[in-house]
Scaffold this active site. Structure first.
Site, mmCIF file in Angstrom:
data_model
loop_
_atom_site.group_PDB
_atom_site.id
_atom_site.type_symbol
_atom_site.label_atom_id
_atom_site.label_comp_id
_atom_site.label_asym_id
_atom_site.label_seq_id
_atom_site.Cartn_x
_atom_site.Cartn_y
_atom_site.Cartn_z
ATOM 1 N N TYR A 58 -63.957 112.704 89.032
ATOM 2 C CA TYR A 58 -65.299 113.086 88.596
ATOM 3 C C TYR A 58 -65.834 114.148 89.549
ATOM 4 O O TYR A 58 -66.177 113.877 90.693
ATOM 5 C CB TYR A 58 -66.247 111.886 88.576
ATOM 6 C CG TYR A 58 -65.844 110.779 87.621
ATOM 7 C CD1 TYR A 58 -64.986 111.007 86.554
ATOM 8 C CD2 TYR A 58 -66.332 109.484 87.798
ATOM 9 C CE1 TYR A 58 -64.620 109.991 85.691
ATOM 10 C CE2 TYR A 58 -65.975 108.460 86.930
ATOM 11 C CZ TYR A 58 -65.111 108.714 85.884
ATOM 12 O OH TYR A 58 -64.756 107.695 85.042
ATOM 13 N N GLY A 223 -74.729 107.624 74.919
ATOM 14 C CA GLY A 223 -76.146 107.928 74.741
ATOM 15 C C GLY A 223 -76.640 107.791 73.318
ATOM 16 O O GLY A 223 -77.854 107.697 73.092
#
Length: 332
Positions: A58, A223
């Site tokens: 990441y 989301g």
């Protein structure tokens, strides 16, 4: 917050974890704020969200560095999970499961995280060029060396219908059976949400039968299940959702009945309850060994997610959610 255990080692964590990836990678770069991300991690720990989930890829590396700044001050309060096995290039991602690399990568993660031990070290992806037993054996050596407390594996699913008669996580279960012969698996991380329930078929029961913890990735559907995304609004080019087949304007509109169902259930529990909290509570209801790990990069979302741990869905709620239409993607 309620505590749950991971694996036979009975490692305790808060019932809801924090996915740290969106703070540094995978989502809109323009909305990433380092200082706010640090405050978000601190807020999560304040609320009992002790599981901090990151990975060396990441960023790459920047997410571990960010988490390390918090761990330097609050290591005793946190349960840190990081991952190994993927390398990020300019335009590609490749697997590397060579034992020597795994051990070097662990040392590098320890330095970035500013800690002397990783609570859960997960294999992000198996390297097709290296027998998974060899990679897992190197990770087991790290446990014996005291650098890691427990091992986990990230599941890789195949899209439903690609191969007739093949369940989505059959390949992952075969991998788990192999590595389990080398060293115990403490946790499996895989996608699980109201609109991606495929892990319920075989992977979750496999974990439950063996006392293996289940970290539910993307429990809010990237989301979508929060009900805060507008169909057609679009995403920045570096946002993973810009290329996701469920996030075209057409598919987001087609999947609105799922959000509407979450809203109906939320409304029955009070005006302050949100669709996101219902979605997380649904994941929590799938078993005491399940820990949802929603990603967040703002304190307000962390507070909302943490509150889901006290929401109890009724049998009627669960029945209604089970009857929601299946999610559609542009491949369908």
């Amino acid at each position: 917050m309620e505590r749950r255990t991971i694996g036979a080692a009975t490692l305790e964590v808060g019932a809801v974890g924090l996915g740290c990836m969106p703070m540094s990678w995978g989502y809109s770069t323009s909305r990433q704020r380092g200082d706010e991300s640090l405050r978000t991690v601190h807020r999560a720990l304040d609320l009992g969200m002790t599981l901090l989930d990151t990975a060396d890829m990441y960023g790459p590396f920047t997410n571990e560095l960010l988490v390390g700044r918090v761990l330097k001050e609050r290591r005793a309060e946190a349960f840190v999970s990081t991952k190994v096995g993927l390398l990020v290039g300019e335009q590609h991602i490749v697997a590397n499961g060579r034992p020597g690399y795994v051990k070097r990568a662990c040392d590098a993660s320890l330095r970035r995280l500013q800690t002397d031990v990783i609570d859960l070290y997960q294999l992000h992806r198996a390297d097709p060029e290296v027998p998974v037993e060899e990679t897992w054996g190197a990770m087991a050596d790290l446990v014996r060396a005291g650098k890691v407390r427990a091992l986990g594996l990230c599941a890789v699913g195949v899209r439903g219908g690609r191969r007739t008669g093949t369940r989505r996580y059959d390949g992952t279960i075969r991998q788990l059976e192999r590595v389990q012969q080398v060293f115990p698996v403490s946790a499996v991380e895989a996608e699980l949400s109201v609109w991606s329930p495929q892990a319920l078929d075989a992977l979750l029961p496999w974990c439950a039968a063996r006392g293996v913890g289940f970290l539910a990735a993307m429990p809010l559907g990237n989301g979508f299940l929060t009900g805060t995304l507008t169909p057609g609004e679009g995403f920045e080019p570096d946002d993973l959702r810009a290329r996701h087949p469920r996030f075209t304007a057409e598919m987001m509109a087609a999947n609105q009945p799922i959000v509407a169902g979450l809203r109906r259930v939320a409304h029955r529990h009070g005006d302050a309850v949100t669709p996101a909290q219902v979605a997380l509570s649904w994941v929590l209801s799938q078993g005491p060994h399940v820990i949802p790990v929603p990603g967040a990069k703002q304190r307000r979302w962390v507070a909302e997610n943490a509150a889901a741990s006290v929401l109890r869905l009724t049998p009627e709620d669960l029945t209604e959610l089970a009857e929601l239409p299946a999610a559609q993607g542009s491949w369908d």
